[in-house]
Design a protein around this motif. Structure first.
Motif, PDB file in Angstrom:
ATOM      1  N   TYR A 214       0.801  -1.223   0.000  1.00 22.07           N
ATOM      2  CA  TYR A 214       0.000   0.000   0.000  1.00 22.07           C
ATOM      3  C   TYR A 214       0.841   1.284   0.000  1.00 22.07           C
ATOM      4  O   TYR A 214       0.320   2.368  -0.252  1.00 22.07           O
ATOM      5  CB  TYR A 214      -0.931  -0.003   1.213  1.00 22.07           C
ATOM      6  CG  TYR A 214      -1.883  -1.176   1.228  1.00 22.07           C
ATOM      7  CD1 TYR A 214      -2.969  -1.217   0.358  1.00 22.07           C
ATOM      8  CD2 TYR A 214      -1.683  -2.253   2.091  1.00 22.07           C
ATOM      9  CE1 TYR A 214      -3.838  -2.292   0.362  1.00 22.07           C
ATOM     10  CE2 TYR A 214      -2.539  -3.337   2.096  1.00 22.07           C
ATOM     11  CZ  TYR A 214      -3.619  -3.356   1.233  1.00 22.07           C
ATOM     12  OH  TYR A 214      -4.473  -4.424   1.232  1.00 22.07           O
ATOM     13  N   HIS A 216       2.232   2.833   2.557  1.00 19.00           N
ATOM     14  CA  HIS A 216       2.129   3.682   3.736  1.00 19.00           C
ATOM     15  C   HIS A 216       3.395   3.565   4.586  1.00 19.00           C
ATOM     16  O   HIS A 216       4.023   2.508   4.666  1.00 19.00           O
ATOM     17  CB  HIS A 216       0.914   3.276   4.592  1.00 19.00           C
ATOM     18  CG  HIS A 216      -0.372   3.274   3.818  1.00 19.00           C
ATOM     19  ND1 HIS A 216      -0.717   4.287   2.969  1.00 19.00           N
ATOM     20  CD2 HIS A 216      -1.393   2.376   3.783  1.00 19.00           C
ATOM     21  CE1 HIS A 216      -1.906   4.027   2.428  1.00 19.00           C
ATOM     22  NE2 HIS A 216      -2.333   2.866   2.895  1.00 19.00           N
ATOM     23  N   GLN A 219       4.678   2.737  11.573  1.00 20.89           N
ATOM     24  CA  GLN A 219       4.690   3.505  12.806  1.00 20.89           C
ATOM     25  C   GLN A 219       6.124   3.846  13.212  1.00 20.89           C
ATOM     26  O   GLN A 219       6.397   4.926  13.744  1.00 20.89           O
ATOM     27  CB  GLN A 219       4.008   2.717  13.924  1.00 20.89           C
ATOM     28  CG  GLN A 219       3.815   3.488  15.209  1.00 20.89           C
ATOM     29  CD  GLN A 219       2.879   4.673  15.025  1.00 20.89           C
ATOM     30  OE1 GLN A 219       1.769   4.522  14.539  1.00 20.89           O
ATOM     31  NE2 GLN A 219       3.313   5.859  15.407  1.00 20.89           N
ATOM     32  N   PHE A 262      -4.169   8.609  17.144  1.00 22.77           N
ATOM     33  CA  PHE A 262      -4.561   7.597  16.182  1.00 22.77           C
ATOM     34  C   PHE A 262      -5.893   7.011  16.583  1.00 22.77           C
ATOM     35  O   PHE A 262      -6.147   6.717  17.752  1.00 22.77           O
ATOM     36  CB  PHE A 262      -3.506   6.478  16.084  1.00 22.77           C
ATOM     37  CG  PHE A 262      -2.386   6.815  15.170  1.00 22.77           C
ATOM     38  CD1 PHE A 262      -2.376   6.365  13.871  1.00 22.77           C
ATOM     39  CD2 PHE A 262      -1.365   7.636  15.586  1.00 22.77           C
ATOM     40  CE1 PHE A 262      -1.356   6.709  13.016  1.00 22.77           C
ATOM     41  CE2 PHE A 262      -0.334   7.984  14.739  1.00 22.77           C
ATOM     42  CZ  PHE A 262      -0.318   7.508  13.450  1.00 22.77           C
ATOM     43  N   LEU A 264      -7.049   4.144  16.111  1.00 23.20           N
ATOM     44  CA  LEU A 264      -7.016   2.743  16.523  1.00 23.20           C
ATOM     45  C   LEU A 264      -5.916   2.444  17.526  1.00 23.20           C
ATOM     46  O   LEU A 264      -5.702   1.300  17.887  1.00 23.20           O
ATOM     47  CB  LEU A 264      -6.832   1.844  15.293  1.00 23.20           C
ATOM     48  CG  LEU A 264      -7.890   2.020  14.204  1.00 23.20           C
ATOM     49  CD1 LEU A 264      -7.597   1.094  13.033  1.00 23.20           C
ATOM     50  CD2 LEU A 264      -9.281   1.735  14.750  1.00 23.20           C
ATOM     51  N   SER A 283      -5.539   8.628  10.477  1.00 20.82           N
ATOM     52  CA  SER A 283      -6.591   7.670  10.167  1.00 20.82           C
ATOM     53  C   SER A 283      -5.900   6.342   9.873  1.00 20.82           C
ATOM     54  O   SER A 283      -4.707   6.179  10.108  1.00 20.82           O
ATOM     55  CB  SER A 283      -7.407   8.136   8.960  1.00 20.82           C
ATOM     56  OG  SER A 283      -6.628   8.051   7.779  1.00 20.82           O
ATOM     57  N   GLU A 284      -6.640   5.400   9.323  1.00 20.32           N
ATOM     58  CA  GLU A 284      -6.023   4.117   8.992  1.00 20.32           C
ATOM     59  C   GLU A 284      -5.066   4.233   7.813  1.00 20.32           C
ATOM     60  O   GLU A 284      -4.206   3.376   7.616  1.00 20.32           O
ATOM     61  CB  GLU A 284      -7.109   3.083   8.658  1.00 20.32           C
ATOM     62  CG  GLU A 284      -8.026   2.725   9.818  1.00 20.32           C
ATOM     63  CD  GLU A 284      -9.203   3.713   9.940  1.00 20.32           C
ATOM     64  OE1 GLU A 284      -9.162   4.771   9.273  1.00 20.32           O
ATOM     65  OE2 GLU A 284     -10.145   3.408  10.687  1.00 20.32           O
ATOM     66  N   THR A 285      -5.198   5.296   7.007  1.00 20.81           N
ATOM     67  CA  THR A 285      -4.431   5.370   5.767  1.00 20.81           C
ATOM     68  C   THR A 285      -3.682   6.678   5.554  1.00 20.81           C
ATOM     69  O   THR A 285      -2.919   6.789   4.594  1.00 20.81           O
ATOM     70  CB  THR A 285      -5.373   5.183   4.556  1.00 20.81           C
ATOM     71  OG1 THR A 285      -6.369   6.219   4.580  1.00 20.81           O
ATOM     72  CG2 THR A 285      -6.054   3.821   4.597  1.00 20.81           C
ATOM     73  N   HIS A 286      -3.862   7.672   6.414  1.00 17.76           N
ATOM     74  CA  HIS A 286      -3.314   8.989   6.087  1.00 17.76           C
ATOM     75  C   HIS A 286      -3.000   9.770   7.362  1.00 17.76           C
ATOM     76  O   HIS A 286      -3.581   9.508   8.422  1.00 17.76           O
ATOM     77  CB  HIS A 286      -4.331   9.762   5.232  1.00 17.76           C
ATOM     78  CG  HIS A 286      -3.819  11.056   4.676  1.00 17.76           C
ATOM     79  ND1 HIS A 286      -2.612  11.181   4.010  1.00 17.76           N
ATOM     80  CD2 HIS A 286      -4.363  12.315   4.688  1.00 17.76           C
ATOM     81  CE1 HIS A 286      -2.441  12.433   3.635  1.00 17.76           C
ATOM     82  NE2 HIS A 286      -3.474  13.150   4.039  1.00 17.76           N
ATOM     83  N   CYS A 415     -11.117  11.911  16.890  1.00 19.59           N
ATOM     84  CA  CYS A 415      -9.699  11.923  17.260  1.00 19.59           C
ATOM     85  C   CYS A 415      -9.469  12.853  18.442  1.00 19.59           C
ATOM     86  O   CYS A 415      -8.830  12.489  19.436  1.00 19.59           O
ATOM     87  CB  CYS A 415      -8.859  12.406  16.079  1.00 19.59           C
ATOM     88  SG  CYS A 415      -8.187  11.114  15.030  1.00 19.59           S
ATOM     89  N   ASN A 436      -8.647  11.681   5.589  1.00 19.85           N
ATOM     90  CA  ASN A 436      -8.126  10.808   4.542  1.00 19.85           C
ATOM     91  C   ASN A 436      -7.747  11.586   3.282  1.00 19.85           C
ATOM     92  O   ASN A 436      -7.954  12.776   3.195  1.00 19.85           O
ATOM     93  CB  ASN A 436      -9.160   9.734   4.203  1.00 19.85           C
ATOM     94  CG  ASN A 436      -9.422   8.828   5.391  1.00 19.85           C
ATOM     95  OD1 ASN A 436      -8.513   8.279   5.978  1.00 19.85           O
ATOM     96  ND2 ASN A 436     -10.687   8.661   5.734  1.00 19.85           N
TER      97      ASN A 436
END
Length: 436
Positions: A214, A216, A219, A262, A264, A283-286, A415, A436
Motif C-alpha cells: 500500500y 504507507h 509507525q 490515532f 485505533l 486515520s487508517e491510511t493517512h 480523534c 483521509n
C-alpha cells in the motif's frame, strides 16, 4: 549500488521478489517538498504514501512559523521565508535523529558533477554547494530515473557540526524541492540515525519502513521523524507483553513537540504533553495536522483537570462512577464521607459534577471556552477545489455538563475527543475537513 545504499533500500523498501519495487509505488514517493500556491506555508502531497514524512515536516514547520518567527504573517510567507523555514525544519529533524553531539550528520544527495559514480561517497569537509537542477544531470533526467538507477547514484555527505549541517541543508534547497526530495531527506534521517541503531529500535526488522503493497509509512518511520526514535509503539516506555519486551516512547521524549492521535491506537501520556499545540492526526491510511495558536492547551494540568482525567479512566463518558469502583477513585479519601456527601441516597454512584464541586470548588480549567483551530491535509483531492489550504474553525471545549452545541461526528472530532471528551468543532467551510 553501494553496500550502504543497499542497506538503506532493504530497511526502507524490504527485499521484494524478482519484480522489485513496483514502479507505481516508487512514483508515489518520488516528490519534493512543494508549497501550495493556495496556502503559502502548507506543503502539498501529490499521491498517497509520503504523508509519513510530509505530515511530520509540516507539523514542525508550523511550529517554527507560528512560535519561532516574529513579525511574520504565517499564512502569507515570502519565497525567502519558505526557503528558510523549510531548511531550518529539515535540519531540526536531522538534529533530533542524531544520537549525540559527537556523531556526524549524513545527507543523501544526488551527484552534481557530470559523472555517475555509483560508489558511496563520504566527504568529511564538504564545501557548501548550490544544487541547482541545471548542475545535476540526474535531476535533469529525473523522469527517466527508475528505482535501481536512482539508488545507484545516491551519494552520502558527512557534516560534523550543527552549523555546518544548517548551512549545507540551506544550500540544497532546490534538491529538497525536486522530484526525489522527500526520499533523499528520509534517507538522510536514516543515515544520520544509523541503520543499526534503527534496527535495534524497530520491533520487527522484517517489516520495511514503507509498506510494499500500500505504500504507507510504518509507525516506526513516523516515530523516527517525530521523535528521533524508530520505536514501533506510541505508549510510554517499555512494556512486558507475553513475556516479551515491547519498546515504546521513552521518558526523554516527554518534552517533544508533537503528539499523535490515532483512531485505533492508545497513545501514551508522554506524547500527550507537547510543548506546542500542534498534533498529528492519523486515520487508517493517512496523516494530517491539527493546530492552534492557543498555548493554554499545552499548559500543565490543574488538580481538577487531573481529577477529571482520572475519573474518566473509570467511566469513558466521564460523568459517573458506579458501585464497585467508588473505592478505587477515593482510596485517599474517607469512604464514609464520600458516601454521605456524594451518594446520600445510597445509589452506589458518584456524579462527576458533585465530585469536582466537593474537592475542587474554586478551580477552573485554564483552557479557554473557545479558540480558533486549523486543519491541514496535504492531499489535493482531500481539499475543497483540490487546492491545499488550511480549514479554519472554532473549537468549543465544554465542561462535564451536557454540551448545548452539537456539531458533526466526523473522524477529526473523534480523534480530538481522546484528549478533550467534550470538544465541539464549528468549521467555517460547508464540509468538515477530511482525515483521509
Amino acid at each position: 549500488m553501494s553496500d550502504t545504499n543497499k542497506e538503506v533500500v532493504d530497511l526502507v523498501w524490504g527485499r521484494p521478489g524478482g519484480g522489485g519495487v513496483p514502479a507505481s509505488l516508487f512514483r508515489r514517493w518520488s516528490q519534493g517538498f512543494v508549497f501550495s500556491e493556495a496556502e503559502r506555508s502548507a506543503l502539498e502531497q501529490f499521491e498517497g504514501g509520503p504523508c509519513a514524512v510530509i505530515a511530520p515536516v509540516q507539523a514542525f514547520l508550523l511550529k517554527n512559523i507560528l512560535f519561532n518567527t516574529e513579525g511574520s504573517n504565517w499564512k502569507d510567507i515570502s519565497e525567502e521565508e519558505q526557503r528558510t523555514v523549510l531548511c531550518s525544519t529539515l535540519s531540526e529533524i536531522l538534529e533530533s535523529a542524531c544520537l549525540s553531539k559527537t556523531q556526524a550528520f549524513h545527507l543523501a544527495t544526488l551527484p552534481r558533477a557530470k559523472t555517475t559514480d555509483s560508489s558511496d561517497i563520504t566527504d568529511s569537509h564538504p564545501e557548501p554547494e548550490s544544487s541547482q537542477p541545471t548542475d545535476t544531470p540526474t535531476a535533469l533526467a529525473a523522469e527517466e530515473l527508475g528505482f535501481e538507477r536512482f539508488h545507484s547514484v545516491i551519494q552520502k555527505r558527512t557534516l560534523r557540526t550543527d552549523a555546518e549541517l544548517r548551512e549545507v541543508v540551506l544550500s540544497l534547497y532546490d534538491t529538497w524541492k525536486n522530484k526525489f526530495g522527500v526520499l533523499l531527506f528520509l534517507y538522510s534521517v536514516i543515515l544520520t540515525k544509523g541503520i543499526e541503531n534503527i534496527k535495534n529500535e524497530i520491533e520487527d526488522t522484517s517489516e520495511p519502513l514503507i509498506d510494499p503493497v500500500y505504500g504507507h509509512g510504518s509507525q516506526s518511520l513516523i516515530n523516527l521523524l517525530v521523535t528521533g526514535h524508530a520505536v514501533s509503539n506510541v505508549w510510554d516506555g517499555d512494556r512486558e507483553c507475553s513475556g516479551m519486551s515491547r519498546h515504546g516512547i521513552g521518558m526523554e521524549i516527554g518534552a517533544q513537540l508533537l503528539f499523535l492521535f490515532f483512531l485505533l491506537l492508545k497513545v501514551g501520556a508522554f506524547l500527550k504533553s507537547p510543548k506546542f499545540p500542534i498534533w498529528i492526526l492519523g486515520s487508517e491510511t493517512h496523516l494530517s495536522v491539527f493546530f492552534t495558536k492557543e498555548m493554554a492547551l499545552v499548559a500543565p494540568e490543574s488538580p481538577s483537570e487531573q481529577a477529571r482525567r482520572v475519573f474518566q479512566t473509570f467511566d469513558p463518558e466521564g460523568k459517573i462512577i458506579k458501585k464497585g469502583r467508588i473505592s478505587s477513585i477515593v482510596y485517599v479519601c474517607d469512604v464514609n464521607l464520600m458516601k454521605s456527601k456524594l451518594d446520600p441516597e445510597g445509589l452506589g454512584i458518584i456524579l462527576l459534577g458533585q465530585f469536582l464541586q466537593e474537592f475542587f470548588p474554586d478551580q477552573d480549567s485554564v483552557i479557554p471556552d473557545s479558540f480558533p483551530v486549523y486543519h491541514y491535509n496535504g492531499l489535493k483531492q482531500s481539499n475543497h477545489n483540490e487546492k491545499v489550504s488550511y480549514v479554519e474553525g472554532t473549537a468549543l471545549v465544554m465542561g462535564f455538563e451536557d454540551p448545548m452545541v452539537r456539531t458533526d461526528d466526523t473522524p477529526v472530532k473523534r480523534c480530538l475527543q481522546t484528549k478533550w471528551p467534550y470538544i465541539e468543532l464549528l468549521w467555517t467551510t460547508e464540509r468538515s475537513p477530511s482525515l483521509n
